[in-house]
Scaffold this active site. Structure first.
Site, PDB file in Angstrom:
ATOM      1  N   ARG A  16       0.829  -1.197   0.000  1.00 47.43           N
ATOM      2  CA  ARG A  16       0.000   0.000   0.000  1.00 47.43           C
ATOM      3  C   ARG A  16       0.866   1.250   0.000  1.00 47.43           C
ATOM      4  O   ARG A  16       1.118   1.855  -1.025  1.00 47.43           O
ATOM      5  CB  ARG A  16      -0.961  -0.034   1.196  1.00 47.43           C
ATOM      6  CG  ARG A  16      -2.163   0.914   1.060  1.00 47.43           C
ATOM      7  CD  ARG A  16      -1.896   2.349   1.448  1.00 47.43           C
ATOM      8  NE  ARG A  16      -1.410   2.488   2.821  1.00 47.43           N
ATOM      9  CZ  ARG A  16      -1.052   3.654   3.350  1.00 47.43           C
ATOM     10  NH1 ARG A  16      -1.094   4.766   2.626  1.00 47.43           N
ATOM     11  NH2 ARG A  16      -0.606   3.722   4.597  1.00 47.43           N
ATOM     12  N   ASP A  17       1.385   1.609   1.140  1.00 51.24           N
ATOM     13  CA  ASP A  17       2.149   2.847   1.255  1.00 51.24           C
ATOM     14  C   ASP A  17       3.426   2.801   0.423  1.00 51.24           C
ATOM     15  O   ASP A  17       3.853   3.805  -0.134  1.00 51.24           O
ATOM     16  CB  ASP A  17       2.489   3.107   2.724  1.00 51.24           C
ATOM     17  CG  ASP A  17       2.875   4.546   2.993  1.00 51.24           C
ATOM     18  OD1 ASP A  17       3.138   5.279   2.041  1.00 51.24           O
ATOM     19  OD2 ASP A  17       2.903   4.937   4.168  1.00 51.24           O
ATOM     20  N   HIS A 208       3.877   4.890  12.610  1.00 55.17           N
ATOM     21  CA  HIS A 208       4.047   4.785  11.162  1.00 55.17           C
ATOM     22  C   HIS A 208       5.058   5.868  10.786  1.00 55.17           C
ATOM     23  O   HIS A 208       4.726   7.057  10.772  1.00 55.17           O
ATOM     24  CB  HIS A 208       2.706   5.012  10.467  1.00 55.17           C
ATOM     25  CG  HIS A 208       2.786   4.963   8.975  1.00 55.17           C
ATOM     26  ND1 HIS A 208       2.441   3.844   8.246  1.00 55.17           N
ATOM     27  CD2 HIS A 208       3.186   5.893   8.068  1.00 55.17           C
ATOM     28  CE1 HIS A 208       2.623   4.086   6.958  1.00 55.17           C
ATOM     29  NE2 HIS A 208       3.072   5.324   6.825  1.00 55.17           N
ATOM     30  N   HIS A 210       8.208   7.677   8.486  1.00 53.91           N
ATOM     31  CA  HIS A 210       8.925   7.880   7.226  1.00 53.91           C
ATOM     32  C   HIS A 210      10.331   8.368   7.550  1.00 53.91           C
ATOM     33  O   HIS A 210      10.618   8.806   8.663  1.00 53.91           O
ATOM     34  CB  HIS A 210       8.167   8.862   6.341  1.00 53.91           C
ATOM     35  CG  HIS A 210       6.914   8.272   5.752  1.00 53.91           C
ATOM     36  ND1 HIS A 210       6.809   7.915   4.437  1.00 53.91           N
ATOM     37  CD2 HIS A 210       5.727   7.954   6.327  1.00 53.91           C
ATOM     38  CE1 HIS A 210       5.602   7.406   4.202  1.00 53.91           C
ATOM     39  NE2 HIS A 210       4.929   7.417   5.345  1.00 53.91           N
ATOM     40  N   CYS A 241       3.700   9.738   0.428  1.00 53.34           N
ATOM     41  CA  CYS A 241       2.290  10.128   0.403  1.00 53.34           C
ATOM     42  C   CYS A 241       2.062  11.090  -0.757  1.00 53.34           C
ATOM     43  O   CYS A 241       2.730  12.137  -0.833  1.00 53.34           O
ATOM     44  CB  CYS A 241       1.895  10.792   1.722  1.00 53.34           C
ATOM     45  SG  CYS A 241       0.192  11.423   1.729  1.00 53.34           S
ATOM     46  N   ASN A 250       9.117   5.035   3.656  1.00 56.69           N
ATOM     47  CA  ASN A 250       8.915   4.538   5.017  1.00 56.69           C
ATOM     48  C   ASN A 250      10.229   4.040   5.604  1.00 56.69           C
ATOM     49  O   ASN A 250      11.204   3.797   4.885  1.00 56.69           O
ATOM     50  CB  ASN A 250       7.939   3.356   4.993  1.00 56.69           C
ATOM     51  CG  ASN A 250       6.565   3.738   4.516  1.00 56.69           C
ATOM     52  OD1 ASN A 250       5.712   4.130   5.293  1.00 56.69           O
ATOM     53  ND2 ASN A 250       6.339   3.626   3.210  1.00 56.69           N
TER      54      ASN A 250
END
Length: 312
Positions: A16-17, A208, A210, A241, A250
């Site tokens: 996903r990310d 979460h 980065h 993002c 990330n």
């Protein structure tokens, strides 16, 4: 080490990310192969995609198919992200049993990401949360820009606490605080995490992170001393993002596992299989990956602590 957990739960967010910002759209079959590779490597929590409009994030257009195929034989916690009731309904139709809601603590990022300021974005999430709760789906939430916002600057801890309380009222079982643009320092981590811990003492918290400024590992280390035992990470350090200018990848799963294992903290993840998957990812994306371990192929092999019984 006083206060440090003896094991952590790492949610792999590559699918996903990690992929949502890549110019290369990875075919569904390759995503499935990566997903099964993660499960084989011992990953027990895997984010498989987001139910968003494909015109906005075309890399996520196949989330329905991924969910349908992977969740049919679910052997781990397979998560998907939703932003509204429509996304929640799609997740239910695809058989997803673990969903994360997402809302920004800062109004600036909330407007860019969701088209609404934070309070209204939370109101819009309520029907989604009710539908998912009624279906007995495990509901978690991520608070984006919990530390720094690309539009509003530093996020006051009080805003994060208020957002956390409102999400708790929607029935979420765990909260994840997001350093969306990778600008947080260990000081930000301690200030905001302790503020949320003081107010929601029974709510499991995760991070979460980065790695825009190379601080993600330092932030993990600070969080570990605060008792945090849930972390999101993406293999090879990829990600970003699309609605947060300047956001880099990330924290890398391979770097995070390496850090934890050297600290005697179990992850349940096999390092050798993770490295093999990283090589496959490199071939799929056709570019240099961002993890520290990927940049030093001749580095000494990481300590292989995968279970509590392996810790000296």
């Amino acid at each position: 080490m006083n206060g440090m957990p003896d094991q952590v739960l790492i949610t792999e967010v590559l699918l996903r990310d990690g992929l949502q910002m890549e110019p290369v759209i990875v075919p569904t079959d390759d995503k499935l192969r990566l997903a099964y590779g993660f499960l084989k490597a011992g990953v027990t929590s895997l984010e498989i995609g987001s139910f968003v409009h494909p015109d906005k994030v075309p890399q996520m257009a196949d989330t329905d198919r991924l969910a349908t195929e992977l969740c049919a034989g679910e052997a781990a916690s397979l998560h998907a992200l939703v932003f509204n009731e429509k996304g929640a309904r799609r997740a239910l139709e695809a058989g997803v049993r673990h969903v994360r809601l997402i809302v920004s603590a800062s109004d600036g990022h909330s407007r860019a990401n969701a088209g609404l300021p934070t309070r209204q974005a939370l109101d819009r999430l309520r029907p989604a949360a009710e539908a998912l709760t009624d279906a007995k789906v495990q509901l978690e939430a991520t608070i984006a820009t919990a530390f720094v916002c690309p539009f509003d600057g530093e996020t006051p801890p009080g805003r994060v606490v208020d957002t956390a309380h409102r999400l708790a009222g929607l029935g979420v079982s765990a909260l994840h605080l997001g350093d969306t643009i990778g600008a947080a320092s260990p000081w930000h981590i301690r200030r905001t995490v302790t503020a949320v811990q003081d107010e929601l003492r029974d709510m499991p918290l995760g991070l979460h992170l980065h790695n825009t400024y190379g601080m993600a590992s330092a932030n993990v280390w600070e969080a570990l001393h605060l008792g945090i035992r849930r972390f999101d990470a993406a293999l090879g350090g990829v990600g970003g993002c699309p609605f947060a200018p300047g956001a880099a990848g990330n924290i890398a799963t391979d770097d995070l596992v390496n850090l934890c294992h050297h600290a005697g903290i179990a992850t349940g993840i096999d390092v050798d299989q993770l490295v093999a998957l990283r090589d496959e990812l490199h071939a799929l994306l056709g570019r240099k990956l961002d993890s520290a371990l990927a940049a030093v192929p001749a580095a000494p092999a990481p300590l292989r602590v995968t279970a509590l019984s392996d810790i000296p």
